[in-house]
Design an enzyme around this catalytic site. Structure first.
Site, PDB file in Angstrom:
ATOM      1  N   TYR A 194      -1.180  58.756   1.400  1.00  0.00           N
ATOM      2  CA  TYR A 194      -0.163  57.715   1.165  1.00  0.00           C
ATOM      3  C   TYR A 194      -0.888  56.390   0.901  1.00  0.00           C
ATOM      4  CZ  TYR A 194       3.690  54.453   2.293  1.00  0.00           C
ATOM      5  OH  TYR A 194       4.630  53.442   2.262  1.00  0.00           O
ATOM      6  N   SER A 206       4.837  48.542  -2.849  1.00  0.00           N
ATOM      7  CA  SER A 206       3.614  49.064  -2.259  1.00  0.00           C
ATOM      8  C   SER A 206       3.617  48.801  -0.753  1.00  0.00           C
ATOM      9  CB  SER A 206       2.412  48.396  -2.930  1.00  0.00           C
ATOM     10  OG  SER A 206       1.226  48.955  -2.453  1.00  0.00           O
ATOM     11  N   LYS A 263      -0.835  54.316  -2.676  1.00  0.00           N
ATOM     12  CA  LYS A 263      -0.384  52.918  -2.769  1.00  0.00           C
ATOM     13  C   LYS A 263      -1.512  52.027  -3.317  1.00  0.00           C
ATOM     14  CE  LYS A 263       3.882  53.317  -1.191  1.00  0.00           C
ATOM     15  NZ  LYS A 263       5.039  53.186  -2.088  1.00  0.00           N
ATOM     16  N   SER A 279      18.512  55.612   0.113  1.00  0.00           N
ATOM     17  CA  SER A 279      18.401  55.206   1.530  1.00  0.00           C
ATOM     18  C   SER A 279      17.455  54.016   1.662  1.00  0.00           C
ATOM     19  CB  SER A 279      17.893  56.383   2.378  1.00  0.00           C
ATOM     20  OG  SER A 279      16.572  56.699   2.011  1.00  0.00           O
TER      21      SER A 279
HETATM   22  N1  LIG Z   1       9.648  51.546   5.616  1.00  0.00           N
HETATM   23  C1  LIG Z   1       8.426  51.088   5.644  1.00  0.00           C
HETATM   24  O1  LIG Z   1       7.871  50.800   6.718  1.00  0.00           O
HETATM   25  C2  LIG Z   1       7.684  50.844   4.353  1.00  0.00           C
HETATM   26  C3  LIG Z   1       6.524  50.052   4.386  1.00  0.00           C
HETATM   27  C4  LIG Z   1       5.811  49.842   3.224  1.00  0.00           C
HETATM   28  C5  LIG Z   1       6.270  50.390   2.027  1.00  0.00           C
HETATM   29  N2  LIG Z   1       7.382  51.154   2.017  1.00  0.00           N
HETATM   30  C6  LIG Z   1       7.802  51.753   0.739  1.00  0.00           C
HETATM   31  O2  LIG Z   1       9.148  51.472   0.473  1.00  0.00           O
HETATM   32  C7  LIG Z   1       9.692  52.493  -0.352  1.00  0.00           C
HETATM   33  C8  LIG Z   1      11.019  52.941   0.221  1.00  0.00           C
HETATM   34  O3  LIG Z   1      10.803  53.531   1.494  1.00  0.00           O
HETATM   35  P1  LIG Z   1      11.877  53.487   2.673  1.00  0.00           P
HETATM   36  O4  LIG Z   1      11.206  52.861   3.834  1.00  0.00           O
HETATM   37  O5  LIG Z   1      13.146  52.937   2.187  1.00  0.00           O
HETATM   38  O6  LIG Z   1      11.992  55.042   3.014  1.00  0.00           O
HETATM   39  P2  LIG Z   1      13.198  56.081   2.860  1.00  0.00           P
HETATM   40  O7  LIG Z   1      14.403  55.573   3.557  1.00  0.00           O
HETATM   41  O8  LIG Z   1      12.658  57.401   3.244  1.00  0.00           O
HETATM   42  O9  LIG Z   1      13.490  56.033   1.300  1.00  0.00           O
HETATM   43  C9  LIG Z   1      12.703  56.696   0.366  1.00  0.00           C
HETATM   44  C10 LIG Z   1      13.499  56.823  -0.923  1.00  0.00           C
HETATM   45  O10 LIG Z   1      12.660  57.491  -1.874  1.00  0.00           O
HETATM   46  C11 LIG Z   1      13.397  58.605  -2.417  1.00  0.00           C
HETATM   47  N3  LIG Z   1      12.499  59.695  -2.754  1.00  0.00           N
HETATM   48  C12 LIG Z   1      11.637  60.364  -1.940  1.00  0.00           C
HETATM   49  N4  LIG Z   1      11.031  61.354  -2.623  1.00  0.00           N
HETATM   50  C13 LIG Z   1      11.509  61.295  -3.888  1.00  0.00           C
HETATM   51  C14 LIG Z   1      11.295  62.064  -5.052  1.00  0.00           C
HETATM   52  N5  LIG Z   1      10.450  63.097  -5.072  1.00  0.00           N
HETATM   53  N6  LIG Z   1      11.957  61.715  -6.180  1.00  0.00           N
HETATM   54  C15 LIG Z   1      12.842  60.708  -6.180  1.00  0.00           C
HETATM   55  N7  LIG Z   1      13.098  59.937  -5.110  1.00  0.00           N
HETATM   56  C16 LIG Z   1      12.447  60.248  -3.978  1.00  0.00           C
HETATM   57  C17 LIG Z   1      14.384  59.022  -1.313  1.00  0.00           C
HETATM   58  O11 LIG Z   1      15.547  59.613  -1.850  1.00  0.00           O
HETATM   59  P3  LIG Z   1      15.856  61.193  -1.976  1.00  0.00           P
HETATM   60  O12 LIG Z   1      15.471  61.830  -0.690  1.00  0.00           O
HETATM   61  O13 LIG Z   1      17.323  61.203  -2.268  1.00  0.00           O
HETATM   62  O14 LIG Z   1      15.055  61.685  -3.143  1.00  0.00           O
HETATM   63  C18 LIG Z   1      14.752  57.656  -0.729  1.00  0.00           C
HETATM   64  O15 LIG Z   1      15.796  57.096  -1.479  1.00  0.00           O
HETATM   65  C19 LIG Z   1       8.636  53.592  -0.422  1.00  0.00           C
HETATM   66  O16 LIG Z   1       7.936  53.506  -1.633  1.00  0.00           O
HETATM   67  C20 LIG Z   1       7.725  53.263   0.728  1.00  0.00           C
HETATM   68  O17 LIG Z   1       6.426  53.735   0.527  1.00  0.00           O
HETATM   69  C21 LIG Z   1       8.113  51.393   3.141  1.00  0.00           C
END
Ligand SMILES: NC(=O)c1ccc[n+]([C@@H]2O[C@H](COP(=O)([O-])OP(=O)(O)OC[C@H]3O[C@@H](n4cnc5c(N)ncnc54)[C@H](OP(=O)(O)O)[C@@H]3O)[C@@H](O)[C@H]2O)c1
Length: 345
Positions: free
Chosen positions: A218, A205, A222, A77
């Site tokens: 969190y 990160s 990071k 996702s």
């Molecule tokens: N969105 C933001 O605002 C933001 C900002 C800064 C950084 N980030 C970083 O970007 C990255 C992606 O986040 P996102 O925003 O795309 O959120 P997201 O849509 O919730 O995606 C998170 C992904 O991580 C996987 N995941 C979660 N727990 C896991 C586990 N135990 N083992 C394997 N996979 C796992 C989920 O897949 P499954 O549920 O299928 O395991 C999903 O594919 C993260 O590292 C997040 O910290 C996001």
């Protein structure tokens, strides 16, 4: 012709003149730098080097990513899914898609194929099941023979003030967001070194690594990831492995809904649970990933990607930590108190 002699007095005069010049130019340069940063923060959605590379750097399609094997964790996702789609457009690329939800990965894989990427391996994996990592790596090597790029993107957000959270929740955040990444990275980097692969490892990160209330573990995970990345970037200088940290501001994804909350087995679900996604000028996943792909293509060691005013906060917290905390600490806390109330409704 008379002989030219450099006297002690002349040297003295020259060094005084140089010191004067420096004294005069240093504040001017500092002011220019601050103005440059503020203008950048207000008008740009990435740091200056990434912005320059967007205009003049190597395009992902023309970069080392062509014909490479890229393993994306958290590909089911959000940002991981969007990155899989972006990279699918690069010729000869092979993708390995990992996360826990196999069905979602299959869906993403089908979309990647429709976008032109014929070689996609769906590899379900829980990043916190460290003992499975070796087996997963073996499967990638059996399928594609090597790993050129690892994108450490899997992650989970956590919401709740530390004193309201059960310890297992805090521990789980660190296990998924930090320990899982270093376990997998260590194995992949060892494989790259042993096979003389000029590898590339990216850590996804967050600006939360500056220390954001309401998501302390969190933020800590990071920040630890950043430090780990900076350290191994030096350790692996002679192995030919390049390391990158991408610090992102808020991006519109499902991260809020997927958050760990205060108690074990409780995940976020209400729209108010991802308050930061709506209140802090979030970016779209598409734009963030376009910038991230450019940062990867140019092997930029560090990239900051965030929307405008968020950037100003990042610079202020990074370079003026005491003053910024003193001025913004309490107003910032009020914002998160509101979020706390909203997520309890
Ligand atoms: N969105 C933001 O605002 C933001 C900002 C800064 C950084 N980030 C970083 O970007 C990255 C992606 O986040 P996102 O925003 O795309 O959120 P997201 O849509 O919730 O995606 C998170 C992904 O991580 C996987 N995941 C979660 N727990 C896991 C586990 N135990 N083992 C394997 N996979 C796992 C989920 O897949 P499954 O549920 O299928 O395991 C999903 O594919 C993260 O590292 C997040 O910290 C996001």
């Amino acid at each position: 012709m008379g002989k030219f002699v450099i006297s002690y007095r002349m040297l003295n005069f020259a060094s005084l003149a140089l010191a004067g010049l420096l004294l005069f130019t240093a504040p001017v340069l500092a002011i220019l730098l601050i103005v440059f940063m503020i203008v950048g923060a207000v008008f740009m959605d990435s740091d200056v080097s990434l912005r320059i590379l967007e205009k003049f750097g190597t395009k992902p399609e023309d970069s080392f990513l062509k014909n490479s094997v890229v393993w994306i964790t958290g590909a089911s996702s959000g940002l991981g899914e969007e990155l899989a789609y972006r990279l699918s457009k690069i010729s000869g690329i092979s993708l390995v898609l990992s996360s826990r939800k196999e069905k979602e990965l299959e869906r993403v894989a089908e979309n990647c194929k429709a976008l032109g990427c014929s070689k996609v391996l769906v590899l379900p994996m829980d990043i916190a099941e460290y003992n499975m990592h070796e087996k997963c790596l073996q499967k990638v090597v059996e399928e594609f023979g090597k790993v050129d790029v690892l994108v450490n993107n899997a992650g989970v957000y956590q919401q709740g003030f530390v004193l309201d959270c059960d310890f297992p929740v805090l521990k789980r955040t660190i296990e998924v967001d930090f320990l899982g990444q270093i376990s997998l990275t260590r194995l992949v980097a060892k494989h790259m070194k042993d096979t003389n692969t000029k590898g590339f490892i990216t850590f996804v990160s967050s600006i939360a690594s500056l220390g954001v209330p309401f998501t302390a573990t969190y933020s800590a995970a990071k920040a630890a990831l950043n430090c780990f990345a900076y350290a191994v970037a030096n350790e692996w200088l002679e192995c030919g492995i390049d390391v990158q940290v991408v610090r992102l501001g808020p991006v519109i994804t499902q991260i809020g809904e997927n958050s760990l909350m205060r108690a074990e087995n409780q995940v976020g679900g209400s729209s108010s649970a991802h308050h930061f996604n709506t209140e802090y000028n979030p970016m779209t996943a598409k734009r963030s990933i376009e910038l991230m792909a450019i940062a990867m293509a140019n092997k930029l060691p560090e990239a900051w990607i965030a929307n405008k005013l968020c950037f100003l906060c990042m610079y202020a917290y990074e370079y003026l930590p005491t003053t910024t905390r003193w001025i913004f600490g309490k107003p910032f806390l009020q914002v998160y108190k509101k979020a706390d109330e909203a997520t309890k409704k």
